[in-house]
Write an enzyme that holds these catalytic residues in place. Structure first.
Site, PDB file in Angstrom:
ATOM      1  N   GLY A  46     -39.996  13.207 -17.972  1.00 24.80           N
ATOM      2  CA  GLY A  46     -40.047  14.485 -18.663  1.00 24.80           C
ATOM      3  C   GLY A  46     -41.407  15.125 -18.521  1.00 24.80           C
ATOM      4  O   GLY A  46     -42.353  14.498 -18.022  1.00 24.80           O
ATOM      5  N   GLN A  51     -48.530  20.319 -20.770  1.00 25.04           N
ATOM      6  CA  GLN A  51     -49.004  19.468 -19.667  1.00 25.04           C
ATOM      7  C   GLN A  51     -49.274  20.263 -18.392  1.00 25.04           C
ATOM      8  O   GLN A  51     -49.919  19.757 -17.484  1.00 25.04           O
ATOM      9  CB  GLN A  51     -47.989  18.353 -19.369  1.00 25.04           C
ATOM     10  CG  GLN A  51     -47.877  17.325 -20.487  1.00 25.04           C
ATOM     11  CD  GLN A  51     -46.914  16.233 -20.100  1.00 25.04           C
ATOM     12  OE1 GLN A  51     -45.716  16.368 -20.283  1.00 25.04           O
ATOM     13  NE2 GLN A  51     -47.417  15.146 -19.540  1.00 25.04           N
ATOM     14  N   CYS A  89     -46.825   8.360 -19.302  1.00 20.02           N
ATOM     15  CA  CYS A  89     -46.955   9.817 -19.409  1.00 20.02           C
ATOM     16  C   CYS A  89     -47.679  10.337 -18.172  1.00 20.02           C
ATOM     17  O   CYS A  89     -48.669   9.741 -17.734  1.00 20.02           O
ATOM     18  CB  CYS A  89     -47.749  10.149 -20.663  1.00 20.02           C
ATOM     19  SG  CYS A  89     -48.004  11.901 -20.924  1.00 20.02           S
ATOM     20  N   LEU A  90     -47.195  11.440 -17.629  1.00 17.77           N
ATOM     21  CA  LEU A  90     -47.821  12.018 -16.435  1.00 17.77           C
ATOM     22  C   LEU A  90     -49.246  12.515 -16.722  1.00 17.77           C
ATOM     23  O   LEU A  90     -50.017  12.737 -15.795  1.00 17.77           O
ATOM     24  CB  LEU A  90     -46.968  13.153 -15.872  1.00 17.77           C
ATOM     25  CG  LEU A  90     -45.589  12.745 -15.335  1.00 17.77           C
ATOM     26  CD1 LEU A  90     -44.818  13.974 -14.873  1.00 17.77           C
ATOM     27  CD2 LEU A  90     -45.713  11.731 -14.196  1.00 17.77           C
ATOM     28  N   HIS A 131     -40.814  11.690 -27.044  1.00 12.24           N
ATOM     29  CA  HIS A 131     -42.110  11.710 -26.344  1.00 12.24           C
ATOM     30  C   HIS A 131     -42.486  13.147 -25.969  1.00 12.24           C
ATOM     31  O   HIS A 131     -43.611  13.590 -26.231  1.00 12.24           O
ATOM     32  CB  HIS A 131     -42.020  10.823 -25.100  1.00 12.24           C
ATOM     33  CG  HIS A 131     -43.243  10.844 -24.236  1.00 12.24           C
ATOM     34  ND1 HIS A 131     -44.031   9.726 -24.021  1.00 12.24           N
ATOM     35  CD2 HIS A 131     -43.823  11.844 -23.524  1.00 12.24           C
ATOM     36  CE1 HIS A 131     -45.044  10.063 -23.228  1.00 12.24           C
ATOM     37  NE2 HIS A 131     -44.941  11.333 -22.898  1.00 12.24           N
ATOM     38  N   GLU A 132     -41.546  13.876 -25.397  1.00 17.78           N
ATOM     39  CA  GLU A 132     -41.845  15.257 -24.958  1.00 17.78           C
ATOM     40  C   GLU A 132     -42.078  16.179 -26.149  1.00 17.78           C
ATOM     41  O   GLU A 132     -42.971  17.035 -26.107  1.00 17.78           O
ATOM     42  CB  GLU A 132     -40.721  15.802 -24.069  1.00 17.78           C
ATOM     43  CG  GLU A 132     -40.512  15.046 -22.763  1.00 17.78           C
ATOM     44  CD  GLU A 132     -41.784  14.767 -21.988  1.00 17.78           C
ATOM     45  OE1 GLU A 132     -42.705  15.606 -22.020  1.00 17.78           O
ATOM     46  OE2 GLU A 132     -41.873  13.710 -21.360  1.00 17.78           O
ATOM     47  N   HIS A 135     -45.563  16.144 -27.529  1.00 17.75           N
ATOM     48  CA  HIS A 135     -46.534  16.949 -26.764  1.00 17.75           C
ATOM     49  C   HIS A 135     -46.686  18.362 -27.347  1.00 17.75           C
ATOM     50  O   HIS A 135     -47.760  18.953 -27.266  1.00 17.75           O
ATOM     51  CB  HIS A 135     -46.085  17.087 -25.302  1.00 17.75           C
ATOM     52  CG  HIS A 135     -46.468  15.942 -24.418  1.00 17.75           C
ATOM     53  ND1 HIS A 135     -47.782  15.623 -24.140  1.00 17.75           N
ATOM     54  CD2 HIS A 135     -45.722  15.061 -23.721  1.00 17.75           C
ATOM     55  CE1 HIS A 135     -47.812  14.583 -23.310  1.00 17.75           C
ATOM     56  NE2 HIS A 135     -46.575  14.217 -23.039  1.00 17.75           N
TER      57      HIS A 135
END
Ligand code: CO
Length: 151
Positions: A46, A51, A89-90, A131-132, A135
Site C-alpha cells: 500500500g 508518502q 513500509c516503503l 497501516h495506510e 499515515h
C-alpha cells in the site's frame, strides 16, 4: 502515469495530519494513477498520499489476496479482534517490525468519483488498511512496533 518519489522517514511531511479530499477531479485521478504505478513498481502492499508528499486523505492498497483498492477519506467505523505480525513500509527502507492490529475492520470510504462505499476487511487486508490509514494522521508502524529488525 508516473512513478513518484517515496518520502523517507525523517521527513516532516510523514508526521503531518492530512486534509480531507474535497475535489474528485482530474488532479486527484492523476495522483491516484501515480500512486498505483508507484506501489506496483515498489511492490508495496500500500501507499498513502503523504508518502508522495501530498497531505490529502487518500491511500491505495494492493495485496495479492484482494487486489488493488483506492480509499479516499477513509474512516474505520468499527474493529474487532487482534492480530500480531510483521510489516514494513516503503518510507522505512530495509526494516520490518512486529505490530498488533485489529483482525477485522469495517471501513467507509469514497472512490475516485466521489461515491461512498462500505467495506469489511480481515487478516492481512485489514492490517494493510490500518497501516495506510495511520499515515494520514502522521503515524508510522515504527511508532507501534514491539520489535524492529533490519531486513
Ligand atoms: Co507505510
Amino acid at each position: 502515469m508516473a512513478i513518484r518519489n517515496v518520502v523517507q522517514v525523517g521527513d516532516e511531511v510523514l508526521r503531518k495530519k492530512c486534509f480531507p479530499v474535497e475535489k474528485f477531479d482530474e488532479k486527484l485521478w492523476q495522483l491516484l494513477d501515480d500512486m498505483k504505478d508507484t506501489v506496483k513498481k515498489e511492490q508495496g502492499a500500500g501507499l498513502a498520499a503523504p508518502q508522495v508528499g501530498i497531505l490529502r486523505r487518500a491511500v491505495v492498497v494492493d495485496i495479492e489476496e484482494e487486489g488493488y483498492f483506492e480509499f479516499i477519506n477513509p474512516v474505520i467505523l468499527s474493529q474487532k479482534g487482534e492480530q500480531t505480525g510483521w510489516e514494513g513500509c516503503l518510507s522505512v527502507r530495509g526494516k520490518s517490525g512486529v505490530v498488533s492490529r485489529p483482525m477485522k475492520v469495517k471501513l467507509s470510504y469514497f472512490d475516485r468519483f466521489g461515491e461512498k462505499h462500505l467495506l469489511q476487511a480481515k487478516g492481512f487486508f485489514a492490517r494493510a488498511i490500518c497501516h495506510e490509514l495511520d499515515h494520514l494522521d502522521g503515524v508510522l508502524y515504527i511508532d507501534k512496533a514491539t520489535q524492529i529488525e533490519q531486513n
